[in-house]
Write a protein that holds these residues in place. Structure first.
Motif, PDB file in Angstrom:
ATOM      1  N   UNK A   1      21.833   1.632 -27.149  1.00 33.13           N
ATOM      2  CA  UNK A   1      23.221   1.525 -26.693  1.00 33.13           C
ATOM      3  C   UNK A   1      23.582   0.068 -26.451  1.00 33.13           C
ATOM      4  N   UNK A   2      22.625  -0.700 -25.878  1.00 30.12           N
ATOM      5  CA  UNK A   2      22.883  -2.118 -25.605  1.00 30.12           C
ATOM      6  C   UNK A   2      22.998  -2.918 -26.897  1.00 30.12           C
ATOM      7  N   UNK A   3      22.160  -2.595 -27.888  1.00 37.35           N
ATOM      8  CA  UNK A   3      22.142  -3.346 -29.149  1.00 37.35           C
ATOM      9  C   UNK A   3      23.315  -2.984 -30.059  1.00 37.35           C
ATOM     10  N   UNK A   4      23.612  -1.689 -30.172  1.00 38.34           N
ATOM     11  CA  UNK A   4      24.588  -1.217 -31.152  1.00 38.34           C
ATOM     12  C   UNK A   4      25.888  -0.719 -30.532  1.00 38.34           C
ATOM     13  N   UNK A   5      25.900  -0.574 -29.214  1.00 35.78           N
ATOM     14  CA  UNK A   5      27.056   0.008 -28.557  1.00 35.78           C
ATOM     15  C   UNK A   5      26.934   1.523 -28.541  1.00 35.78           C
ATOM     16  N   UNK A   6      27.644   2.147 -27.621  1.00 35.59           N
ATOM     17  CA  UNK A   6      27.573   3.606 -27.500  1.00 35.59           C
ATOM     18  C   UNK A   6      28.106   4.283 -28.755  1.00 35.59           C
ATOM     19  N   UNK A   7      29.235   3.788 -29.267  1.00 36.00           N
ATOM     20  CA  UNK A   7      29.852   4.400 -30.448  1.00 36.00           C
ATOM     21  C   UNK A   7      28.996   4.223 -31.693  1.00 36.00           C
ATOM     22  N   UNK A   8      28.214   3.150 -31.743  1.00 36.20           N
ATOM     23  CA  UNK A   8      27.419   2.859 -32.931  1.00 36.20           C
ATOM     24  C   UNK A   8      26.032   3.468 -32.930  1.00 36.20           C
ATOM     25  N   UNK A   9      25.742   4.306 -31.954  1.00 36.99           N
ATOM     26  CA  UNK A   9      24.416   4.928 -31.846  1.00 36.99           C
ATOM     27  C   UNK A   9      24.565   6.438 -31.867  1.00 36.99           C
ATOM     28  N   UNK A  10      23.687   7.124 -32.589  1.00 39.03           N
ATOM     29  CA  UNK A  10      23.699   8.586 -32.568  1.00 39.03           C
ATOM     30  C   UNK A  10      22.322   9.110 -32.162  1.00 39.03           C
ATOM     31  N   UNK A  11      22.221  10.416 -31.960  1.00 38.58           N
ATOM     32  CA  UNK A  11      20.958  11.005 -31.516  1.00 38.58           C
ATOM     33  C   UNK A  11      19.850  10.824 -32.548  1.00 38.58           C
ATOM     34  N   UNK A  12      20.231  10.795 -33.840  1.00 39.05           N
ATOM     35  CA  UNK A  12      19.234  10.555 -34.875  1.00 39.05           C
ATOM     36  C   UNK A  12      18.570   9.197 -34.709  1.00 39.05           C
TER      37      UNK A  12
END
Length: 257
Positions: free
Chosen positions: A45-56
């Motif tokens: 989340x810190x590296x990619x942002x919340x929107x840019x991260x998924x459970x996969x």
């Protein structure tokens, strides 16, 4: 821990009887996997942002499959909510208990509260940073719970410092300002402390030092002399004494009413 080891631990879904201990607490295996999940989610989340991260992405970082991750969390929003709860609810309850422990004097209570906050920040810096950066993404109920925990921590710090002032253990400082200074000093550790860094201090070492600095910041000294010569410095000390007297009289008035 290797990738294959993590996969075995997480993907071997516990049977219904092994999900929790007899006391209703999470099993050691579940707690281990959830801790890894929180760590990897915080980092991504810190590296990619919340929107840019998924459970996969999180499952891949843990070395497990996405279906295996679904056993522990059903959605990214739920994961963020769990992370926030883990960072706020437990510590808030502990801080409340420490502040209410009237068997300990204010200095000891303040020291223990500062130690608790600092140790969490030093042990889990990325989680605390994520907590602040993700406020806009939190569900309303979770965001309100976080704000309530923050208000509670500040209120308990003010309470303990105020008691120390009334008992003459602390200088007659403006307690809300002092409480905010303590919270700021403890929280800032999450940004500057790096485990295994150049100074070689453990999270416990840092928490011990910050706790002692917290008490020293407000503690009353036996010998009180002006910092600089002259009447203005002497008047400043007199104002402190008057502030202490006013607080004591106000407290007495409340007790008598």
């Amino acid at each position: 821990m290797t990738k294959s080891t993590r996969k075995t631990a997480a993907e071997s879904t516990p049977t219904s009887g092994a999900k929790e201990t007899s006391a209703g607490r999470p099993s050691a295996r579940r707690e281990l996997v959830e801790n890894e999940m929180f760590e990897q989610a915080s980092r991504l989340f810190a590296e990619r942002g919340f929107a840019g991260t998924n459970l996969g992405d999180i499952a891949e970082a843990m070395g497990i499959t996405r279906p295996a991750l679904y056993y522990y969390v059903k959605s990214k929003d739920e994961l963020l909510a769990k992370l926030v709860e883990e960072m706020t609810e437990g510590p808030a309850t502990e801080i409340e208990a420490l502040a209410a422990d009237t068997a300990a004097d204010p200095s000891d209570r303040l020291r223990r509260i500062a130690h608790l906050i600092t140790l969490q920040r030093a042990s889990q810096p990325s989680r605390f940073q994520l907590l602040l950066r993700s406020e806009a993404d939190l569900p309303p109920a979770v965001a309100e719970a976080q704000r309530a925990a923050q208000r509670g921590t500040l209120r308990h710090l003010i309470q303990v410092i105020d008691e120390g002032v009334l008992k003459g253990q602390f200088r007659p400082v403006e307690t809300r300002t002092a409480a905010l200074a303590v919270a700021g000093m403890c929280n800032w550790v999450a940004w500057w402390y790096h485990p295994g860094g150049e100074h070689g201090q453990s999270p416990e070492d840092v928490a011990d030092q910050i706790a002692e600095l917290t008490v020293a910041m407000v503690q009353q000294t036996t010998l009180r002399t002006p910092d600089t010569p002259g009447p203005k410095a002497a008047l400043a000390l007199l104002r402190q004494d008057l502030d202490y007297l006013e607080r004591t009289l106000d407290e007495q008035t409340r007790d008598d009413s």
